[in-house]
Design an enzyme around this catalytic site. Structure first.
Site, PDB file in Angstrom:
ATOM      1  CG  HIS A 111     -27.874 -39.796 -39.843  1.00 55.07           C
ATOM      2  ND1 HIS A 111     -27.157 -38.604 -39.975  1.00 55.07           N
ATOM      3  CD2 HIS A 111     -28.140 -40.727 -41.102  1.00 55.07           C
ATOM      4  CE1 HIS A 111     -26.462 -39.331 -41.241  1.00 55.07           C
ATOM      5  NE2 HIS A 111     -26.747 -39.770 -41.842  1.00 55.07           N
ATOM      6  CB  CYS A 144     -38.493 -55.068 -26.340  1.00 54.56           C
ATOM      7  SG  CYS A 144     -40.109 -55.375 -26.909  1.00 54.56           S
ATOM      8  CB  SER A 184     -24.853 -31.009 -45.052  1.00 52.17           C
ATOM      9  OG  SER A 184     -24.634 -32.019 -45.581  1.00 52.17           O
ATOM     10  CG  ASN A 209     -21.467 -25.515 -44.728  1.00 55.04           C
ATOM     11  OD1 ASN A 209     -23.149 -26.006 -43.607  1.00 55.04           O
ATOM     12  ND2 ASN A 209     -20.211 -26.292 -44.842  1.00 55.04           N
TER      13      ASN A 209
END
EC number: 2.3.1.286
Length: 239
Positions: A111, A144, A184, A209
């Site tokens: 991500h 930019c 997770s 987890n």
């Protein structure tokens, strides 16, 4: 299980960073719900929503500005250091695996990374400090030199994952004999696909987890416990 493995791939989610003070997404009262990320299409379409996205990002950054790697990050870094683990696939954008001492080649950030920004047009990297200074001084949005829109290098809701990053994650999933999930829920796709790929290719699957995951029944080992409490004594035993 760890001692018999020859090639380990580690997959981490938000749960590995909570010990460092980085909030997860699903806990009641999570600040991520207060400062919910702006959807990618809205970020592109509306300057006002881009401004709100930056405001929310900086608010979240302040919440865990002092976060440092914890027992889980350090344990995983040790696995890479001794050659046991080849790749860390992470859903997290906090950069704590790198801060624990691992080189970028060892880490696949599914991500992206919230520690810098990039132009969506040409890919130029921008540091956050000058962006924040201008934004807080006069509300200026970063742009930019090529004219493209600049955005945090983390993946927004609705934004496609990087194809090269996905290929690295697939290769790491298929190239291991032990796939270890740490912190997770395995509810987010395509991220949850990688332990399935590994198990389907013959790798053993271990999940640590606090809560149950959809893949618990398919795993060879499941521990509903704190990651640091599991990994710290495990590393003392093996290393």
């Amino acid at each position: 299980m760890l001692g018999a493995a020859r090639a380990v791939t580690v997959f981490t989610g938000a749960g590995i960073s909570t010990e460092s003070g980085v909030p997860d997404y699903r806990s009641p009262g999570s600040p991520w719900r207060v400062h919910a990320p702006i959807a990618f299409k809205d970020y592109l379409a509306e300057p006002a929503l881009r401004a709100e996205a930056w405001r929310r990002k900086f608010a979240m950054d302040d919440l865990y500005a002092g976060a440092v790697p914890n027992r889980g990050h350090r344990a995983v870094a040790r696995w890479v250091e001794v050659g046991l683990a080849r790749t860390i696939i992470t859903q997290n954008i906090d950069g704590l695996h790198a801060a624990a001492g691992r080189a970028g080649d060892d880490i696949v950030e599914l991500h992206g990374n919230g520690g810098h920004a990039r132009c969506l047009g040409c890919g130029t990297r921008y540091e956050l400090a000058p962006i924040r200074a201008r934004f807080e001084r006069d509300g200026a949005l970063p742009q930019c030199r090529c004219g493209g829109i600049v955005k945090s290098a983390s993946i927004a809701f609705g934004q496609s994952l990087d194809e090269a990053t996905l290929r690295r994650a697939v290769a790491a999933s298929l190239g291991c004999d032990l796939f270890v999930v740490l912190g997770s829920t395995l509810l987010v796709r395509p991220a949850a696909r990688f332990p399935e790929l590994a198990a389907g290719n013959g790798a053993r699957l271990a999940i640590v987890n606090r809560e149950a995951t959809p893949l618990d029944a398919a795993a060879d080992l499941v521990l509903h416990a704190d990651i640091g409490d599991v990994l710290e004594p495990l590393n003392r035993l093996h290393f």
